[in-house]
Motif scaffolding. Structure first.
Motif, PDB file in Angstrom:
ATOM      1  N   LYS A 125     -25.832  23.724  18.674  1.00 55.54           N
ATOM      2  CA  LYS A 125     -24.874  22.778  19.277  1.00 55.54           C
ATOM      3  C   LYS A 125     -25.385  22.212  20.595  1.00 55.54           C
ATOM      4  CE  LYS A 125     -22.279  26.442  19.131  1.00 55.54           C
ATOM      5  NZ  LYS A 125     -21.061  27.187  18.872  1.00 55.54           N
ATOM      6  N   ASP A 150     -21.930  24.697  12.564  1.00 55.56           N
ATOM      7  CA  ASP A 150     -20.936  25.406  13.375  1.00 55.56           C
ATOM      8  C   ASP A 150     -19.659  25.447  12.531  1.00 55.56           C
ATOM      9  OD1 ASP A 150     -20.090  26.715  15.602  1.00 55.56           O
ATOM     10  OD2 ASP A 150     -20.487  25.062  16.997  1.00 55.56           O
ATOM     11  N   SER A 151     -19.047  26.628  12.396  1.00 53.37           N
ATOM     12  CA  SER A 151     -17.985  26.786  11.388  1.00 53.37           C
ATOM     13  C   SER A 151     -16.838  25.798  11.601  1.00 53.37           C
ATOM     14  CB  SER A 151     -17.459  28.221  11.399  1.00 53.37           C
ATOM     15  OG  SER A 151     -17.021  28.568  12.691  1.00 53.37           O
ATOM     16  N   GLU A 152     -16.489  25.549  12.883  1.00 57.11           N
ATOM     17  CA  GLU A 152     -15.366  24.646  13.173  1.00 57.11           C
ATOM     18  C   GLU A 152     -15.694  23.220  12.729  1.00 57.11           C
ATOM     19  OE1 GLU A 152     -16.901  26.650  15.202  1.00 57.11           O
ATOM     20  OE2 GLU A 152     -15.397  28.129  15.842  1.00 57.11           O
ATOM     21  N   ASN A 222     -18.225  28.615  24.759  1.00 56.34           N
ATOM     22  CA  ASN A 222     -18.588  28.206  23.396  1.00 56.34           C
ATOM     23  C   ASN A 222     -17.622  27.140  22.879  1.00 56.34           C
ATOM     24  OD1 ASN A 222     -20.084  28.387  20.894  1.00 56.34           O
ATOM     25  ND2 ASN A 222     -18.272  29.408  20.067  1.00 56.34           N
ATOM     26  N   LYS A 223     -16.335  27.337  23.117  1.00 56.65           N
ATOM     27  CA  LYS A 223     -15.365  26.344  22.630  1.00 56.65           C
ATOM     28  C   LYS A 223     -15.518  25.041  23.407  1.00 56.65           C
ATOM     29  CE  LYS A 223     -13.979  27.819  19.848  1.00 56.65           C
ATOM     30  NZ  LYS A 223     -14.479  27.804  18.439  1.00 56.65           N
ATOM     31  N   GLU A 226     -18.262  23.247  21.995  1.00 59.02           N
ATOM     32  CA  GLU A 226     -17.859  22.734  20.675  1.00 59.02           C
ATOM     33  C   GLU A 226     -16.965  21.499  20.783  1.00 59.02           C
ATOM     34  OE1 GLU A 226     -18.281  26.906  18.174  1.00 59.02           O
ATOM     35  OE2 GLU A 226     -16.321  25.965  18.317  1.00 59.02           O
TER      36      GLU A 226
HETATM   37 MG    MG Z   1     -18.304  27.814  16.266  1.00 61.98          MG
END
Ligand code: MG
Ligand code: NAD
Length: 393
Positions: A125, A150-152, A222-223, A226
């Motif tokens: 990311k 990235d899972s999201e 991290n968020k 993201e």
């Molecule tokens: Mg993630």
């Protein structure tokens, strides 16, 4: 047959990618594997997957791997150095590059893959956080297929209309809801956070990940990264990206439409699902992930994020709104601060302070080219080191 280069094959995402690849020998072949300096593990991977090339950034580590490979009679050619990372991304026989190096080190080879028009499975990311416009321009110019891993973001990709054209409004999208587990310290009393150790910060409740992203999850940077990643991937402004804390990590993110529909993607928290999706798109293949047992999940909770407990999340929104080199500055200061925390130079709670001081100290410039990003990155790293000396001394 899809031919793959895996950047960062010895890491958490790299290992999960190889696990999925090994399940489908009829679909995927490994052309190149790369790592920083993990000789033993990369050698084991070479024995199993027989790539044409193996790259270690570190010169001495590469020499060790070269003799192991020779003794074992493998055909793999061992290369070293940063230029070799770029080189194995642009080989004509490579169809797809899994970008799973951690941190800013992933930017240049990932960009090389984009410029060469490869299909990119993007786990790194930091590439988008640092150089979102440069990277997205390269993707568009070369016609690369870009798959968020990235899972999201993979969930959002799945919840958007197929062939999404980059215009949320014309597709009836009102908001993007980015879920967050809240990390290991979601409920820890604030007074105890000062003394948490790197080991505690890396013990994530739902995901097993590399150490850097684990600390980022604990600070919720991290968020924040993201949110910036979602901005570039989906052409979404900061105002319509809402973070939702969801401690079970079963819903990986959601897209809200103007008619009131909300589309979500669910699954067990296992990165092999988004990796398999990215590898096989638009097909679906077995990933080895166990079916989701909703009766076992039983309850799902949702909370608004606590911006006081997690100042890194606000800093990331701020950097996104400042635009230009601000996200690259944020990212570099964060990498240096996390490294210092992992090296026990600064306490956990000093991480956001270091980043904020660097963001305050440095001017933000427009980003016209990669050089602008790299200059900001270097400047922010130096400023962060100075700030850490101040905190540590
Ligand atoms: Mg993630
Ligand atoms: P990791 O630390 O487990 O692995 C990192 C890999 O990069 C290793 O193979 C390492 O050898 C290589 N590497 C490190 N520094 C390097 C350098 N300077 N040059 C070349 N190679 C280098 O990290 P990870 O958890 O697998 O994360 C990789 C990336 O994927 C990160 O950007 C992370 O944010 C992202 N990501 C990870 C997860 C996860 O579940 N682990 C989930 C979403 C996104």
């Amino acid at each position: 047959m899809q031919h793959l280069t895996i950047l960062g094959s010895t890491g958490s995402i790299g290992a999960s990618t190889l696990d999925v690849v090994a399940r489908h020998p009829d679909k995927f072949r490994i052309t190149a594997l790369t790592a920083n300096r993990q000789v033993e593990l990369l050698f084991r991977q070479c024995r199993q997957f027989k790539p044409r090339y193996a790259v270690l950034l570190d010169e001495d580590a590469a020499a060790q791997l070269r003799s192991l490979v020779r003794e074992a009679g493998l055909v793999t050619e061992v290369l070293s150095g940063a230029a070799a990372l770029d080189q194995v991304c642009v080989l004509p026989e490579v169809d797809t590059v899994m970008a799973a190096i951690v941190g800013a080190a992933g930017l240049q080879p990932t960009l090389a893959a984009a410029r060469a028009g490869k299909k990119i499975l993007l786990a790194n990311k930091e590439t988008l956080v640092m150089a979102g416009n440069v990277f997205m321009d390269a993707v568009r110019a070369s016609g690369s297929a870009l798959m968020p891993i990235d899972s999201e973001h993979n969930a959002i990709f799945q919840a958007l209309p197929r062939g999404y054209d980059g215009n949320l409004a014309s597709n009836g999208v009102r908001r993007i809801l980015l879920t967050a587990s809240g990390g290991p310290f979601c409920d820890t009393p604030l007074s105890e956070l000062h003394n948490v150790t790197p080991e505690q910060a890396c013990a994530h409740p739902n995901w097993v990940m590399g150490r850097k992203i684990s600390v980022d999850s604990a600070t919720m940077m991290n968020k924040g990264l993201e949110v910036i990643e979602a901005h570039w991937l989906f052409n979404a402004s900061a105002d319509i990206i809402q973070v939702v804390v969801h401690p079970q990590s079963v819903i990986h993110s959601l897209v809200e439409y103007v008619d009131g529909s909300v589309m979500a993607q669910l699954g067990n928290p296992d990165m092999r699902t988004p990796i398999a999706y990215g590898l096989a798109y638009p097909e679906r293949i077995d990933s080895g992930v166990a079916p989701l047992d909703l009766f076992k999940v039983a309850t799902m909770n949702f909370f608004a994020p606590d911006f006081v407990r997690f100042p890194c999340l606000s800093l990331a929104y701020q950097a996104l709104r400042s635009a230009g080199t601000a996200p690259a500055i944020l990212n570099a200061a964060n990498e240096v601060a996390v490294e210092a925390f992992l090296g026990k130079q600064i306490p956990f709670l000093s991480i956001p302070g270091v980043i904020e001081a660097v963001l305050d100290a440095l001017p933000v410039h427009a980003v016209g080219c990669l050089g602008d990003v790299l200059n900001a990155d270097g400047e922010a790293r130096r400023a962060a080191q100075q700030q850490i000396q101040r905190v540590a001394g």
